[in-house]
Design an enzyme around this catalytic site. Structure first.
Site, PDB file in Angstrom:
ATOM      1  N   GLU A 109     -18.047  21.812 -15.321  1.00 45.31           N
ATOM      2  CA  GLU A 109     -18.396  20.462 -15.769  1.00 45.31           C
ATOM      3  C   GLU A 109     -17.612  19.410 -14.989  1.00 45.31           C
ATOM      4  OE1 GLU A 109     -19.184  20.537 -20.413  1.00 45.31           O
ATOM      5  OE2 GLU A 109     -17.558  21.864 -19.868  1.00 45.31           O
ATOM      6  N   LYS A 126     -15.267  28.637 -29.432  1.00 45.42           N
ATOM      7  CA  LYS A 126     -15.803  28.059 -28.196  1.00 45.42           C
ATOM      8  C   LYS A 126     -15.147  28.569 -26.922  1.00 45.42           C
ATOM      9  CE  LYS A 126     -18.024  24.408 -27.956  1.00 45.42           C
ATOM     10  NZ  LYS A 126     -19.356  24.237 -27.391  1.00 45.42           N
ATOM     11  N   TYR A 136      -9.819  -6.718  13.042  1.00 49.25           N
ATOM     12  CA  TYR A 136      -9.099  -6.223  11.861  1.00 49.25           C
ATOM     13  C   TYR A 136      -9.056  -7.282  10.753  1.00 49.25           C
ATOM     14  CZ  TYR A 136      -5.600  -4.330   8.730  1.00 49.25           C
ATOM     15  OH  TYR A 136      -4.965  -3.869   7.603  1.00 49.25           O
ATOM     16  N   SER A 191     -11.885  25.066 -27.509  1.00 48.86           N
ATOM     17  CA  SER A 191     -12.038  23.801 -28.228  1.00 48.86           C
ATOM     18  C   SER A 191     -10.857  23.655 -29.180  1.00 48.86           C
ATOM     19  CB  SER A 191     -13.346  23.832 -29.015  1.00 48.86           C
ATOM     20  OG  SER A 191     -13.269  22.972 -30.134  1.00 48.86           O
ATOM     21  N   THR A 195     -39.087  26.515 -11.102  1.00 46.74           N
ATOM     22  CA  THR A 195     -39.377  25.141 -10.684  1.00 46.74           C
ATOM     23  C   THR A 195     -39.534  24.369 -11.990  1.00 46.74           C
ATOM     24  OG1 THR A 195     -41.768  25.493 -10.659  1.00 46.74           O
ATOM     25  CG2 THR A 195     -40.611  25.844  -8.566  1.00 46.74           C
ATOM     26  N   HIS A 196     -39.132  23.123 -12.005  1.00 41.88           N
ATOM     27  CA  HIS A 196     -39.166  22.310 -13.236  1.00 41.88           C
ATOM     28  C   HIS A 196     -38.389  22.967 -14.372  1.00 41.88           C
ATOM     29  CE1 HIS A 196     -42.626  20.237 -11.295  1.00 41.88           C
ATOM     30  NE2 HIS A 196     -42.943  21.467 -10.917  1.00 41.88           N
ATOM     31  N   SER A 231       0.834  -1.215   0.000  1.00 40.99           N
ATOM     32  CA  SER A 231       0.000   0.000   0.000  1.00 40.99           C
ATOM     33  C   SER A 231       0.860   1.254   0.000  1.00 40.99           C
ATOM     34  CB  SER A 231      -0.912   0.008   1.233  1.00 40.99           C
ATOM     35  OG  SER A 231      -0.144  -0.135   2.417  1.00 40.99           O
ATOM     36  N   ASN A 246      -2.264  -2.329  13.576  1.00 44.88           N
ATOM     37  CA  ASN A 246      -3.722  -2.182  13.508  1.00 44.88           C
ATOM     38  C   ASN A 246      -4.224  -0.955  14.256  1.00 44.88           C
ATOM     39  OD1 ASN A 246      -3.469  -4.527  12.126  1.00 44.88           O
ATOM     40  ND2 ASN A 246      -4.513  -5.832  13.622  1.00 44.88           N
ATOM     41  N   ASN A 263     -15.675  27.066 -23.190  1.00 47.45           N
ATOM     42  CA  ASN A 263     -16.404  26.002 -22.495  1.00 47.45           C
ATOM     43  C   ASN A 263     -16.252  26.084 -20.969  1.00 47.45           C
ATOM     44  OD1 ASN A 263     -17.248  24.860 -24.927  1.00 47.45           O
ATOM     45  ND2 ASN A 263     -15.333  23.715 -25.133  1.00 47.45           N
ATOM     46  N   GLN A 284      -7.378  -2.110   4.482  1.00 50.02           N
ATOM     47  CA  GLN A 284      -6.383  -1.310   3.775  1.00 50.02           C
ATOM     48  C   GLN A 284      -7.029  -0.556   2.608  1.00 50.02           C
ATOM     49  OE1 GLN A 284      -2.289  -2.772   3.322  1.00 50.02           O
ATOM     50  NE2 GLN A 284      -2.692  -2.819   1.124  1.00 50.02           N
ATOM     51  N   LYS A 295      -8.163   3.592   2.307  1.00 50.96           N
ATOM     52  CA  LYS A 295      -7.372   4.807   2.116  1.00 50.96           C
ATOM     53  C   LYS A 295      -7.554   5.482   0.764  1.00 50.96           C
ATOM     54  CE  LYS A 295      -4.153   2.521   4.378  1.00 50.96           C
ATOM     55  NZ  LYS A 295      -5.152   1.934   5.308  1.00 50.96           N
TER      56      LYS A 295
HETATM   57  N1  ARG Z   1      -1.362  -1.295   5.613  1.00 46.04           N
HETATM   58  C1  ARG Z   1      -2.265  -1.781   6.598  1.00 46.04           C
HETATM   59  C2  ARG Z   1      -3.640  -1.109   6.455  1.00 46.04           C
HETATM   60  O1  ARG Z   1      -3.716  -0.162   5.782  1.00 46.04           O
HETATM   61  C3  ARG Z   1      -1.737  -1.503   7.956  1.00 46.04           C
HETATM   62  C4  ARG Z   1      -2.207  -2.474   8.960  1.00 46.04           C
HETATM   63  C5  ARG Z   1      -1.658  -3.796   8.641  1.00 46.04           C
HETATM   64  N2  ARG Z   1      -2.011  -4.764   9.616  1.00 46.04           N
HETATM   65  C6  ARG Z   1      -1.900  -6.051   9.383  1.00 46.04           C
HETATM   66  N3  ARG Z   1      -2.256  -6.845  10.313  1.00 46.04           N
HETATM   67  N4  ARG Z   1      -1.433  -6.534   8.243  1.00 46.04           N
HETATM   68  O2  ARG Z   1      -4.608  -1.538   7.016  1.00 46.04           O
END
Ligand code: ARG
Length: 464
Positions: free
Chosen positions: A291, A284, A318, A278, A156-157, A24, A111, A286, A323, A326
């Site tokens: 958007e 144009k 856990y 454009s 409205t509408h 990660s 954790n 835009n 993971q 994130k």
């Molecule tokens: N990279 C892990 C996460 O985002 C950190 C915790 C990892 N814990 C484990 N028991 N592998 O959750």
């Protein structure tokens, strides 16, 4: 790196594909500052509680600060083999300090560490988002104040309904953004809880002082249940939900501005600096920024659904699935920040075509309700008054005339209750200023609403 920090019980090397798949670091590197901040607080606590000796704690803290500098100066080597940000920093600590570095993780698990990092990160980002929302709100309030006499059609509408003040329309968005800001502040309370001390899932046998860590990191509370602490992510989901709602509001505002700046509406000009051209059509201009706010709202909704779905089947406590919290979180933070920033900058640069707005407001019998209310005041039950004005509209349509263009005699043919004063009733100004009930578009009421929002903003200032 042949040996993993957790490699003791393993006899085989982790497969390369597994390292790639489970790593990660490509996204959680951005938690480094919070990871180090949390580790320093944890280390101070270990020292205070005499769990590790003071001289070693000093060395660890010193090394952690050096590591932060290395990362900031791009001198730090990231590698997929080291999985995540926690392992990277701990590994570097071991390189620097040898076995002493190995004491930092006493009474801690990744954790509880990861949820601390996210909480610190999200708390700071909520504050940054609050500041961006403040800027947007302030700019909107100023434009609303400057347009306290500007008249436009209310819809409205997407059909003309009743005339309103442009400032009333803008203040509608102020109310939405104010609630968005309060929603974030409220979510922050549940982000702002200190998780360390929960260990891997069951707590820790070391004599930790969780309150001390809380004080060091400015948390008003410690979490109550270690299983809950390492495995719930409702504080992120709540944020993602608040972010989705805020994006929805920004998207609606974008849509209004896209319509208003079209040739068909011609109510406003967008600044050149917020538009793009454009590649093929030279004429144009835009509204891409607007958007994209509208477009990016989809992914922010997706991020909420993504994490809700990740969570729904997880047994306590856990699981590595967590993971996956994130990327949606980071994406929603980045996207909402970007959208608030551009919208906040765009608002003061809008050029409203007030003549066009006002002329448009007079079209389509937009004061028909005022005529109905007029007849009600003359004693007609509302339903009959509605029917009568409906007939009047039909008459005008047949003759190709508007309300001000028909004579009193013509009015009186439809109902003898109409008198000379009917001509003041059908003016835009009268229509608007008669709507004095709280929350309506009358000028004095909109002025009151602007003052109320200003003071509400003052009162919530510093309520972090
Ligand atoms: N990279 C892990 C996460 O985002 C950190 C915790 C990892 N814990 C484990 N028991 N592998 O959750």
């Amino acid at each position: 790196m042949d040996k993993k920090l957790w490699g003791g019980r393993f006899t085989e090397k982790t497969a390369r594909s597994v390292e790639e798949f489970t790593s990660s670091i490509s996204f959680d590197y951005r938690l480094y500052h919070y990871d180090i901040q949390g580790s320093i607080a944890h280390c101070k606590m270990l020292e205070k509680q005499k769990i590790i000796p003071a001289d070693e704690a000093e060395k660890i803290i010193q090394a952690l600060m050096e590591i932060e500098k290395e990362i900031e100066q791009s001198e730090f080597r990231f590698s997929e083999e080291l999985e995540d940000i926690h392992m990277h920093i701990e590994n570097r600590l071991l390189e620097k300090l040898g076995t002493i570095g190995g004491k930092l993780h006493t009474a801690r698990s990744r954790n509880d560490q990861i949820t601390l990092d996210i909480r610190l990160y999200l708390r700071a980002e909520i504050d940054a988002l609050g500041d961006l929302m403040d800027t947007l709100l302030k700019n909107l309030l100023t434009v609303a104040e400057n347009n306290i006499h500007s008249i436009m059609p209310g819809f409205t509408h997407l059909r003309h309904a009743q005339p309103i003040l442009l400032s009333h329309h803008l203040m509608a968005y102020c109310q939405m953004f104010l609630r968005d800001r309060e929603r974030l502040q409220d979510a922050r309370k549940r982000v702002n809880v200190m998780p360390l001390g929960s260990g891997a899932l069951a707590g820790t046998s070391f004599p930790v002082d969780r309150d001390y860590v809380s004080r060091l990191l400015d948390f008003p509370a410690v979490s109550e249940n270690s299983l809950d602490t390492v495995s719930d992510r409702d504080f992120i989901i709540e944020f993602l939900s608040a972010a989705a709602i805020a994006m929805m509001h920004l998207s609606r505002m974008s849509e209004d501005l896209i319509l208003w700046s079209s040739t068909e509406f011609d109510y406003a000009d967008l600044p050149d600096s917020f538009c793009t051209g454009s590649s093929m059509m030279p004429q144009k201009k835009n509204p891409d920024v607007l958007e994209l706010i509208r477009g990016k709202t989809g992914r922010v909704y997706g991020n909420l659904l993504s994490l809700l779905t990740t969570m729904k089947g997880l047994p306590l406590s856990y699981n590595r699935d967590l993971q996956e919290d994130k990327e949606p979180l980071f994406d929603s933070v980045d996207t909402l920040k970007g959208a608030l920033k551009v919208m906040g900058e765009l608002i003061p640069q809008l050029h409203f075509k007030l003549e066009n707005m006002k002329a448009s407001a007079a079209k389509d019998f937009s004061t028909a309700t005022d005529l109905t209310d007029y007849l009600v005041r003359k004693g007609l039950p509302f339903r009959q008054a509605h029917e009568t004005v409906g007939m009047l509209v039909r008459y005008c349509l047949d003759k190709g005339k508007s309300f001000p263009e028909i004579s009193l005699e013509e009015y009186r043919e439809i109902s003898s209750l109409f008198q000379e004063d009917v001509f003041t009733v059908i003016t835009l100004e009268n229509s608007i200023n008669s709507r004095k009930a709280k929350g309506g578009t009358a000028r004095e009421e909109v002025e009151r609403a602007i003052r109320a929002v200003r003071s509400r903003m003052e009162n919530t200032k510093g309520s972090r």
